[in-house]
Write an enzyme that holds these catalytic residues in place. Structure first.
Site, PDB file in Angstrom:
ATOM      1  N   LYS A  22       0.850  -1.208   0.000  1.00 58.47           N
ATOM      2  CA  LYS A  22       0.000   0.000   0.000  1.00 58.47           C
ATOM      3  C   LYS A  22       0.876   1.245   0.000  1.00 58.47           C
ATOM      4  O   LYS A  22       0.665   2.173  -0.781  1.00 58.47           O
ATOM      5  CB  LYS A  22      -0.893   0.015   1.238  1.00 58.47           C
ATOM      6  N   ASN A  23       1.883   1.274   0.859  1.00 60.35           N
ATOM      7  CA  ASN A  23       2.675   2.495   1.026  1.00 60.35           C
ATOM      8  C   ASN A  23       3.643   2.745  -0.119  1.00 60.35           C
ATOM      9  O   ASN A  23       4.149   3.851  -0.257  1.00 60.35           O
ATOM     10  CB  ASN A  23       3.398   2.470   2.371  1.00 60.35           C
ATOM     11  N   CYS A 134      -4.302  12.542  12.603  1.00 65.56           N
ATOM     12  CA  CYS A 134      -5.067  11.286  12.586  1.00 65.56           C
ATOM     13  C   CYS A 134      -4.869  10.607  13.936  1.00 65.56           C
ATOM     14  O   CYS A 134      -4.234  11.157  14.835  1.00 65.56           O
ATOM     15  CB  CYS A 134      -4.598  10.395  11.438  1.00 65.56           C
ATOM     16  N   ARG A 139       0.144  15.107  12.111  1.00 67.99           N
ATOM     17  CA  ARG A 139       0.804  14.702  10.872  1.00 67.99           C
ATOM     18  C   ARG A 139       1.153  15.947  10.046  1.00 67.99           C
ATOM     19  O   ARG A 139       0.529  16.241   9.045  1.00 67.99           O
ATOM     20  CB  ARG A 139      -0.092  13.752  10.067  1.00 67.99           C
ATOM     21  N   PRO A 140       2.128  16.726  10.489  1.00 70.33           N
ATOM     22  CA  PRO A 140       2.451  17.956   9.751  1.00 70.33           C
ATOM     23  C   PRO A 140       3.022  17.657   8.364  1.00 70.33           C
ATOM     24  O   PRO A 140       3.457  16.538   8.096  1.00 70.33           O
ATOM     25  CB  PRO A 140       3.502  18.621  10.634  1.00 70.33           C
ATOM     26  N   ASP A 142       5.132  20.243   7.002  1.00 71.62           N
ATOM     27  CA  ASP A 142       6.074  21.364   6.862  1.00 71.62           C
ATOM     28  C   ASP A 142       7.325  20.986   6.077  1.00 71.62           C
ATOM     29  O   ASP A 142       7.867  21.792   5.316  1.00 71.62           O
ATOM     30  CB  ASP A 142       6.454  21.899   8.245  1.00 71.62           C
ATOM     31  N   ASP A 333       5.326   1.053  11.864  1.00 78.04           N
ATOM     32  CA  ASP A 333       4.085   0.403  11.436  1.00 78.04           C
ATOM     33  C   ASP A 333       3.962  -1.028  11.932  1.00 78.04           C
ATOM     34  O   ASP A 333       2.917  -1.642  11.722  1.00 78.04           O
ATOM     35  CB  ASP A 333       3.970   0.425   9.904  1.00 78.04           C
ATOM     36  N   ARG A 425      -8.323  -0.482   5.163  1.00 77.59           N
ATOM     37  CA  ARG A 425      -7.490   0.515   4.465  1.00 77.59           C
ATOM     38  C   ARG A 425      -6.144  -0.090   4.063  1.00 77.59           C
ATOM     39  O   ARG A 425      -5.526   0.356   3.110  1.00 77.59           O
ATOM     40  CB  ARG A 425      -7.229   1.710   5.381  1.00 77.59           C
TER      41      ARG A 425
HETATM   42  C1  EPZ Z   1       4.502   7.084   5.854  1.00 78.70           C
HETATM   43  O1  EPZ Z   1       3.756   8.176   6.328  1.00 78.70           O
HETATM   44  C2  EPZ Z   1       3.576   5.879   5.913  1.00 78.70           C
HETATM   45  N1  EPZ Z   1       2.380   6.125   5.105  1.00 78.70           N
HETATM   46  C3  EPZ Z   1       3.148   5.612   7.360  1.00 78.70           C
HETATM   47  O2  EPZ Z   1       2.389   4.404   7.358  1.00 78.70           O
HETATM   48  C4  EPZ Z   1       4.399   5.398   8.202  1.00 78.70           C
HETATM   49  O3  EPZ Z   1       4.028   5.203   9.552  1.00 78.70           O
HETATM   50  C5  EPZ Z   1       5.314   6.619   8.079  1.00 78.70           C
HETATM   51  O4  EPZ Z   1       5.639   6.843   6.692  1.00 78.70           O
HETATM   52  C6  EPZ Z   1       6.620   6.444   8.842  1.00 78.70           C
HETATM   53  O5  EPZ Z   1       7.297   5.313   8.368  1.00 78.70           O
HETATM   54  C7  EPZ Z   1       2.461   6.029   3.756  1.00 78.70           C
HETATM   55  O6  EPZ Z   1       3.511   5.777   3.202  1.00 78.70           O
HETATM   56  C8  EPZ Z   1       1.192   6.236   2.995  1.00 78.70           C
HETATM   57  P1  EPZ Z   1       6.566  10.619   7.672  1.00 78.70           P
HETATM   58  P2  EPZ Z   1       4.360   9.682   6.195  1.00 78.70           P
HETATM   59  O7  EPZ Z   1       6.424  11.860   6.913  1.00 78.70           O
HETATM   60  O8  EPZ Z   1       5.263   9.788   5.044  1.00 78.70           O
HETATM   61  C9  EPZ Z   1       7.057  13.881  11.019  1.00 78.70           C
HETATM   62  C10 EPZ Z   1       0.572   3.011   7.803  1.00 78.70           C
HETATM   63  O9  EPZ Z   1       0.176   2.524   8.874  1.00 78.70           O
HETATM   64  N2  EPZ Z   1       6.881  14.834   9.906  1.00 78.70           N
HETATM   65  O10 EPZ Z   1       7.708   9.697   7.344  1.00 78.70           O
HETATM   66  O11 EPZ Z   1       3.214  10.613   6.309  1.00 78.70           O
HETATM   67  C11 EPZ Z   1       5.814  13.055  11.299  1.00 78.70           C
HETATM   68  O12 EPZ Z   1       4.928  13.739  12.170  1.00 78.70           O
HETATM   69  C12 EPZ Z   1       1.006   4.452   7.750  1.00 78.70           C
HETATM   70  O13 EPZ Z   1       0.668   2.364   6.721  1.00 78.70           O
HETATM   71  C13 EPZ Z   1       7.091  16.196  10.137  1.00 78.70           C
HETATM   72  O14 EPZ Z   1       7.421  16.610  11.245  1.00 78.70           O
HETATM   73  O15 EPZ Z   1       5.219   9.775   7.538  1.00 78.70           O
HETATM   74  C14 EPZ Z   1       6.387  11.818  11.922  1.00 78.70           C
HETATM   75  O16 EPZ Z   1       6.649  12.068  13.285  1.00 78.70           O
HETATM   76  C15 EPZ Z   1       0.784   5.183   9.069  1.00 78.70           C
HETATM   77  N3  EPZ Z   1       6.929  17.075   9.105  1.00 78.70           N
HETATM   78  C16 EPZ Z   1       7.714  11.616  11.188  1.00 78.70           C
HETATM   79  O17 EPZ Z   1       8.043  12.891  10.636  1.00 78.70           O
HETATM   80  C17 EPZ Z   1       6.578  16.653   7.848  1.00 78.70           C
HETATM   81  O18 EPZ Z   1       6.457  17.494   6.932  1.00 78.70           O
HETATM   82  C18 EPZ Z   1       7.665  10.602  10.063  1.00 78.70           C
HETATM   83  O19 EPZ Z   1       6.570  10.938   9.241  1.00 78.70           O
HETATM   84  C19 EPZ Z   1       6.370  15.275   7.641  1.00 78.70           C
HETATM   85  C20 EPZ Z   1       6.532  14.386   8.678  1.00 78.70           C
END
Ligand code: EPZ
Length: 448
Positions: A22-23, A134, A139-140, A142, A333, A425
């Site tokens: 999915k991811n 969520c 989930r920022p 930035d 995950d 999902r």
């Molecule tokens: C991906 O989400 C996955 N989703 C998530 O899987 C997974 O948990 C996550 O990566 C971490 O491995 C998909 O790929 C669709 P991140 P993503 O940006 O990219 C912070 C599941 O269960 N952050 O890597 O949205 C954030 O808050 C889902 O399949 C910022 O601060 O996650 C988090 O603490 C859940 N600013 C960390 O970084 C930003 O602009 C990692 O988030 C973006 C993220």
């Protein structure tokens, strides 16, 4: 809302196949926005999130050229179930005039954000509703915006939407950007910036890029489309911009989180399961932890991304320490699934969540089943118990749902997992795939 009814205490045995990731599939589908030629993806999993992404892309003028668009409100027959997704999925961005990813789709799937970079790069503009938080925490985005601004995009927030445009003349400019945040790298942020950089003028260096296998898979598709990318899978990705990208045909990598979920299921039901199409090479951190807990994972075949793995559980699971980190560290995950498994270990385990420190909605629900858990901030001490007991529990997010299903498979008695739409999902027809392994699990619709 559907729910699962499980009768636990039955060791799982037999063979199960891992679906496409999915991811990986979500940013791969969004990459079709980068070209006006058809893009074909194979082994795309038939999941709610995938169907939502296809609906969004269809609204953005990038519809399917094969198979029915699985649109729920079918005007001819509103009661018709969604048509099967079918394989492969071929997308063609024939109409590039519609660039608004609306709130009511984005709010159902925050991964919609990965349409932002491709649209700015190819179409010169984009309007994407700001994804909210969520169940697993804030989930920022930035870092996404930092990276796209570094490429010359003008980005403003208007009425909850991200409104973005490329520089006058319509082309982004290559740049060097540090994409690390307080929790390390960002997976979808790296996908967005890497995708956008493929059509920028000049070279882009992404420092502190995410190293996840899903980023590597996206770089592989982009390369097939004509992009020039090096370093995917490492913290530094270099992209040499090109004028245009062409269509391609690509198979989605297997889902490492689904595979890890099955490994935990076998381990905690004291079963013996063969997992096919297992991307074992992307699960080395999880396998390390399983082996420390006494679980045997034997790998067969010579393709580490599509291996056959035989997993067998010990009579007693040993307690371990788990800390989630960006890849290649232990994946966040799989945190909830490991917590369910370690609830039955012989001693105290310690789980620390470094990516989403609030990702513990499953703790209270596991407690209802007799797990002995003690949370202190981002850490949970799991004091192993001899058995879990079935109960009514509530799913809250995708991986917490998987955790509760695993607990129900191992618990004594009957477990009812409510709101399994969370599970749908990320796991296709899970109940139908677990039953051949000996699981007693049925889906009960709202009408029942
Ligand atoms: C991906 O989400 C996955 N989703 C998530 O899987 C997974 O948990 C996550 O990566 C971490 O491995 C998909 O790929 C669709 P991140 P993503 O940006 O990219 C912070 C599941 O269960 N952050 O890597 O949205 C954030 O808050 C889902 O399949 C910022 O601060 O996650 C988090 O603490 C859940 N600013 C960390 O970084 C930003 O602009 C990692 O988030 C973006 C993220």
């Amino acid at each position: 809302m559907d729910r699962f009814i499980l009768e636990g205490g039955r060791p799982l045995s037999g063979t199960i196949r891992v679906n496409g990731s999915k991811n990986a599939a979500l940013p791969l589908l969004a990459a079709a926005l980068l070209t006006d030629e058809p893009v074909t993806l194979r082994d795309v999993p038939d999941l709610a999130d995938i169907r939502n992404m296809l609906r969004l892309l269809a609204e953005l003028g990038c519809g399917r050229t094969n198979g029915a668009d699985p649109h729920p409100d079918n005007p001819d027959n509103p009661d018709a179930p969604d048509a099967p997704l079918g394989d492969p999925v071929t997308l063609h961005a024939a109409d590039e005039s519609r660039c608004h990813a609306r709130y009511d789709i984005v709010r159902t799937m925050r991964a919609s954000i990965c349409t932002l970079g491709p649209m700015i790069a190819r179409r010169g503009k984009a309007r994407v509703s700001m994804p909210g938080g969520c169940a697993i925490g804030d989930r920022p985005v930035d870092l996404h915006l930092r990276g796209l601004r570094a490429l010359g995009a003008t980005i403003a927030l208007e009425g909850g939407d991200i409104v973005a445009s490329a520089p006058a003349g319509g082309r982004l400019r290559g740049a060097t950007v540090f994409l690390g945040g307080p929790f390390g790298s960002t997976v979808l942020g790296t996908a967005n910036v890497m995708s956008a950089a493929t059509l920028a003028e000049g070279t882009t260096i992404i420092e502190s890029a995410a190293c996840e296998p899903e980023v590597v898979d996206l770089a592989a598709l982009l390369g097939k489309m004509g992009a020039e990318i090096s370093g995917a899978g490492s913290p530094r990705i270099v992209v040499r911009g090109v004028d245009r990208l062409h269509g391609a045909d690509h198979a989605v990598i297997p889902d490492r989180i689904e595979a890890g979920t099955f490994l935990c299921a076998a381990a905690m039901t004291r079963g013996e399961v063969t997992i096919e199409n297992c991307p074992i090479d992307t699960l080395l951190a999880a396998v390390d932890r399983l082996e420390h807990a006494g679980v045997s994972v034997e790998t067969l075949g010579d393709d580490p991304l599509h291996a056959t793995c035989r997993v067998s559980a010990p009579d007693t699971l040993r307690p371990i320490e788990v800390t989630t980190q960006p890849h290649p560290g232990f994946p966040t995950d799989l945190q909830a699934q490991f917590m369910a498994m370690l609830a039955l270990a012989d001693g105290n385990s310690v789980i620390t969540e470094r990516i989403f420190p609030e990702r513990f909605l499953h703790v209270a629900e596991l407690g209802r089943m007799g797990a002995s858990l003690f949370r202190a901030g981002p850490t949970v001490v799991v004091s192993g118990v001899s058995k879990l007991t079935g109960a009514q529990v509530m799913a809250s997010d995708l991986r917490a749902s998987a955790c509760l299903v695993l607990a129900g498979l191992a618990a004594e008695g009957t477990t009812i997992v409510n709101r399994v739409y969370h599970l749908d999902r990320g796991y296709a027809k899970l109940e139908e795939r677990l039953r051949p392994l000996g699981a007693s699990i049925v889906r009960e619709g709202e009408s029942a």
